[in-house]
Design a protein around this motif. Structure first.
Motif, short mmCIF file in Angstrom:
data_model
loop_
_atom_site.label_atom_id
_atom_site.label_comp_id
_atom_site.label_asym_id
_atom_site.label_seq_id
_atom_site.Cartn_x
_atom_site.Cartn_y
_atom_site.Cartn_z
N SER A 276 0.83 -1.21 0.00
CA SER A 276 0.00 0.00 0.00
C SER A 276 0.87 1.26 0.00
N LEU A 277 2.02 1.21 0.68
CA LEU A 277 2.94 2.35 0.65
C LEU A 277 3.50 2.56 -0.75
N VAL A 278 3.90 1.46 -1.39
CA VAL A 278 4.43 1.55 -2.75
C VAL A 278 3.39 2.19 -3.68
N ASP A 279 2.14 1.83 -3.49
CA ASP A 279 1.08 2.35 -4.36
C ASP A 279 0.89 3.86 -4.24
N THR A 280 1.35 4.46 -3.14
CA THR A 280 1.19 5.92 -2.96
C THR A 280 2.35 6.71 -3.56
N ILE A 281 3.36 6.03 -4.07
CA ILE A 281 4.55 6.72 -4.57
C ILE A 281 4.26 7.39 -5.91
N LYS A 282 4.70 8.63 -6.03
CA LYS A 282 4.62 9.39 -7.27
C LYS A 282 5.51 10.62 -7.11
N PRO A 283 5.80 11.33 -8.19
CA PRO A 283 6.61 12.54 -8.07
C PRO A 283 5.98 13.53 -7.10
#
Length: 439
Positions: A276-283
């Motif tokens: 779920s943390l990975v899914d929130t990653i963006k610039p």
């Protein structure tokens, strides 16, 4: 591959020419590195090249005493050391696809080459030491230039992303073997040897010494041994193992367990939170905020498991004191040529740093994420006797179910680590993709 590397080289030239112009240098000289024998011996450690050299020359990572000269507007010049030697294989002039992109000159004697090195104008040298060069026009590791190059290195070219992606595909083969070997009752030593064989690496080719930790050893964050005798019971296996592809690395951790439903529930919860943390990653996302979110999620995991009692009575500071006991390290780091790629605290090309906050002293990355950054996401949950003993001596001990903690301590701990690339709109998970590819 040729097109990817050609574009990579063009990007490096553009970055470097701009940095050299800003710092008023006429050229950049990069040393591949040197070897030095062990004390009172005639045998040297495994050669580790200068990472700046690797970025330009990923095909020659086992060659000490080579030189690269970069001058604006001119094809980079590689001086390839090939001594007259009947004890070892020496380097031949390359003919591979990348060789046409460099002016390659082979030399046999180091002292002669140093005297003949074309170093006109103001030249920057990037090397571990000055290695016999004492020209007045030479500046050794100029700080401002190094800051500029290190800051830019965090954003990976398509070639660099390709290499890290391929390194992940190699490493997961080793991880798949160790997971099967755990169920078969292998020792740490056997698991490690099988890892190497499955992924096709020699020991010296690993980016770091694999962590192969059974049972309580999984609670030692950088466990450095590999027992040759298997334990009587296989409860947990934590493997932190990598791979290298043309000088770029993978850094993956997986944990598997058996024999405890409570520990397996914790492992499943950690895996879900990590994804779920990975899914929130963006610039634009702050890595520090991701790390803080992980502590909040871990508090919920521990409370739901009953390890933390009366969790509603604890304030934020108290909650963090508890979660740091179970999760003392940072969420991740930059990844690339180095496992902990340089520049994780650096906020701009001038070298301004944002050091980790006092509450999170071991965090290796404090930057805001940008497109093309490659990072690790590696939350953990450990039952570390030293830290648990410290917590037990505080008033917060009353909020911990110690019999439950004691029952879980023989399982050691959990770490789940993926290598991910920040894309324009989100994230590409190299590690999960590689595992899915093997299915």
């Amino acid at each position: 591959m040729k097109a990817l590397f050609t574009d990579h080289l063009a990007a490096l030239m553009q970055r470097t020419e701009s940095a050299l112009e800003n710092e008023q240098f006429d050229a950049l000289l990069i040393h591949s590195g040197s070897t030095k024998n062990y004390f009172l011996d005639d045998y040297a450690p495994v050669f580790k090249p200068n990472p700046h050299f690797v970025q330009w020359m990923p095909f020659l990572t086992e060659h000490p005493e080579c030189w690269l000269i970069i001058k604006p507007g001119i094809k980079p010049c590689l001086f390839l050391y090939s001594p007259d030697d009947f004890w070892h294989i020496t380097a031949a002039k390359p003919t591979d696809f990348w060789s046409e992109l460099f002016d390659i000159q082979v030399f046999t004697d180091i002292e002669t080459q140093l005297k003949q090195m074309p170093l006109a104008g103001n030249v920057a040298l990037i090397a571990a030491d000055a290695v016999g060069l004492a020209q007045a026009n030479l500046q050794h590791n100029p700080e401002r230039l190094m800051h500029a190059l290190h800051f830019l290195r965090a954003e990976k070219t398509a070639w660099e992303q390709h290499c890290i992606r391929q390194a992940n595909q190699g490493a997961v083969k080793g991880h798949q073997f160790t997971q099967n070997g755990f169920l078969a009752g292998m020792s740490e030593y056997e698991l490690h040897q099988g890892y190497l064989s499955a992924m096709g690496h020699l020991e010296k080719e690993l980016p770091y010494s694999n962590i192969i930790a059974l049972n309580e050893h999984a609670a030692v964050l950088h466990y450095q041994h590999k027992d040759r005798k298997a334990p009587e019971q296989h409860r947990t296996l934590l493997v932190d193992g990598g791979a290298v592809y043309y000088g770029y690395v993978a850094d993956i951790t997986r944990t598997v367990s058996q024999g405890s439903q409570d520990f397996q529930a914790l492992l499943s919860a950690m895996n879900n939170v990590q994804q779920s943390l990975v899914d929130t990653i963006k610039p634009g996302v702050s890595f520090l905020s991701l790390h803080e979110t992980m502590h909040q999620q871990l508090f919920r995991i521990l409370a739901d498991a009953g390890i933390i009692k009366r969790s509603h009575l604890l304030d934020q500071t108290q909650a963090l004191s508890i979660t740091r006991t179970f999760y003392p390290h940072g969420l991740g780091h930059l990844l690339g040529i180095q496992v902990h790629d340089i520049g994780g605290w650096q906020q701009d090309s001038e070298g301004r740093l944002l050091n980790p906050p006092q509450d999170h002293p071991f965090l290796r990355l404090t930057r805001t994420l940008k497109e093309n950054m490659v990072v690790t996401i590696e939350p953990g949950l450990y039952f570390i006797p030293q830290l648990l003993s410290q917590l037990k001596s505080t008033p917060l001990a009353d909020y911990i179910d110690w019999p439950l903690v004691d029952s879980l301590t023989p399982w050691g701990g959990i770490r789940i680590e993926d290598n991910v690339c920040v894309t324009a709109n989100g994230v590409e998970n190299y590690t999960r993709d590689a595992f899915n590819h093997l299915k």
